[in-house]
Design a protein around this motif. Structure first.
Motif, PDB file in Angstrom:
ATOM      1  N   GLU A  97       0.852  -1.191   0.000  1.00 23.71           N
ATOM      2  CA  GLU A  97       0.000   0.000   0.000  1.00 23.71           C
ATOM      3  C   GLU A  97       0.886   1.238   0.000  1.00 23.71           C
ATOM      4  O   GLU A  97       1.971   1.223   0.587  1.00 23.71           O
TER       5      GLU A  97
ATOM      6  N   VAL B  37       4.720   5.440   8.241  1.00 21.68           N
ATOM      7  CA  VAL B  37       3.412   5.563   8.894  1.00 21.68           C
ATOM      8  C   VAL B  37       3.391   6.767   9.817  1.00 21.68           C
ATOM      9  O   VAL B  37       4.418   7.315  10.166  1.00 21.68           O
TER      10      VAL B  37
ATOM     11  N   THR C 201      -7.288   2.290   0.329  1.00 24.62           N
ATOM     12  CA  THR C 201      -6.269   1.244   0.256  1.00 24.62           C
ATOM     13  C   THR C 201      -6.833   0.054  -0.513  1.00 24.62           C
ATOM     14  O   THR C 201      -8.047  -0.076  -0.671  1.00 24.62           O
TER      15      THR C 201
ATOM     16  N   PHE D 184       2.402   7.629   3.108  1.00 23.48           N
ATOM     17  CA  PHE D 184       2.178   6.280   3.605  1.00 23.48           C
ATOM     18  C   PHE D 184       2.821   5.214   2.712  1.00 23.48           C
ATOM     19  O   PHE D 184       2.676   5.244   1.491  1.00 23.48           O
TER      20      PHE D 184
ATOM     21  N   SER E  48      -2.096   8.377  -0.181  1.00 26.77           N
ATOM     22  CA  SER E  48      -3.361   8.669   0.491  1.00 26.77           C
ATOM     23  C   SER E  48      -4.533   8.148  -0.330  1.00 26.77           C
ATOM     24  O   SER E  48      -4.403   7.842  -1.506  1.00 26.77           O
TER      25      SER E  48
ATOM     26  N   THR F 122      -3.223   6.043  10.785  1.00 22.47           N
ATOM     27  CA  THR F 122      -2.763   6.234   9.415  1.00 22.47           C
ATOM     28  C   THR F 122      -3.777   5.707   8.409  1.00 22.47           C
ATOM     29  O   THR F 122      -4.005   6.312   7.370  1.00 22.47           O
ATOM     30  N   VAL F 123      -4.376   4.552   8.711  1.00 23.54           N
ATOM     31  CA  VAL F 123      -5.429   3.987   7.865  1.00 23.54           C
ATOM     32  C   VAL F 123      -6.634   3.703   8.742  1.00 23.54           C
ATOM     33  O   VAL F 123      -6.529   3.053   9.778  1.00 23.54           O
TER      34      VAL F 123
ATOM     35  N   SER G  39      -6.270   5.707   3.659  1.00 27.18           N
ATOM     36  CA  SER G  39      -5.024   6.260   4.196  1.00 27.18           C
ATOM     37  C   SER G  39      -5.150   7.779   4.294  1.00 27.18           C
ATOM     38  O   SER G  39      -5.673   8.432   3.391  1.00 27.18           O
ATOM     39  N   GLN G  40      -4.622   8.319   5.395  1.00 23.10           N
ATOM     40  CA  GLN G  40      -4.679   9.759   5.621  1.00 23.10           C
ATOM     41  C   GLN G  40      -3.413  10.487   5.169  1.00 23.10           C
ATOM     42  O   GLN G  40      -3.361  11.704   5.202  1.00 23.10           O
ATOM     43  N   SER G  41      -2.383   9.737   4.754  1.00 26.54           N
ATOM     44  CA  SER G  41      -1.088  10.350   4.462  1.00 26.54           C
ATOM     45  C   SER G  41      -0.615  10.055   3.043  1.00 26.54           C
ATOM     46  O   SER G  41      -0.611   8.906   2.604  1.00 26.54           O
TER      47      SER G  41
ATOM     48  N   SER H 292      -7.134  -1.131   8.463  1.00 31.93           N
ATOM     49  CA  SER H 292      -6.765  -0.161   9.494  1.00 31.93           C
ATOM     50  C   SER H 292      -5.281  -0.258   9.812  1.00 31.93           C
ATOM     51  O   SER H 292      -4.664  -1.306   9.601  1.00 31.93           O
TER      52      SER H 292
END
Length: 196
Positions: free
Chosen positions: A64, A121, A70, A104, A67, A93-94, A99-101, A75
């Protein structure tokens, strides 16, 4: 006679509980599997987290990056502690398969249950001072803190890329262990009562 009847009742109850747990898990084809990971830096800083994915749909290699939605990871969260075990921050992060970044990076071999390759992460959400954990598993992993959201960061701790992963026991397995432990305690209690 009473003692034998009590044991038979306990065994029947345990068998029923296990049957229900097994039936419930076989009726639900989506099976989330959970793993914990732990990292310890050379200076005593640490990271501890967990991740999950659906083991019925996941390939042997889960990779993965970035952002957004995924492919398989459901999670991933991580918490960072300083050398005195003070919490520095916790990041999801997930969450819900998203994904929030944009930074990542995650690679996991489901057959060997090991992380490998690029790993990044936590942070990456645009907040000055946020923490992030990055590097290459087996080579070098570092806990860093962002300074200016312009690519400048401070390395707080690092190690040779060592990170431990462990599978979280499934609820049905725990139920079975508790049931058998209960039987053992019950029979020991009955034996002690009989000796008085």
């Amino acid at each position: 006679m009473k003692n034998i009847f009590a044991k038979i009742t306990a065994i029947a109850a345990t068998s029923t509980a296990l049957s229900v747990a097994i039936a419930a898990s076989s009726n639900n084809p989506a099976q989330a599997v959970d793993f914990n990971f732990n990292w310890l830096g050379n200076a005593g800083y640490s990271a501890t987290g967990s991740f999950s994915y659906d083991e019925t749909t996941a390939p042997t290699i889960i990779s993965e990056a970035g952002s957004g939605a995924t492919n398989f990871l459901q999670s991933l969260n991580v918490s960072f502690l300083d050398a005195s075990k003070n919490l520095l921050g916790t990041y999801n992060t997930v969450s819900g398969g998203v994904s929030q970044s944009s930074f990542f990076a995650f690679n996991f071999d489901t057959s060997t249950q090991t992380l490998f390759g690029p790993f990044d992460v936590a942070g990456g959400t645009g907040v000055i001072g946020e923490y992030f954990f990055q590097g290459t598993v087996g080579d070098s992993l570092a806990l860093r803190q962002d300074v200016d959201q312009q690519g400048t960061s401070t390395t707080l701790d690092q190690n040779s890329g060592s990170i431990q992963v462990s599978k979280v026991p499934e609820p049905a397995s725990l139920l079975g262990l508790l049931a058998f432990a209960g039987l053992g305690v019950g029979s020991t209690f009955k034996k002690k009562q009989a000796s008085f």
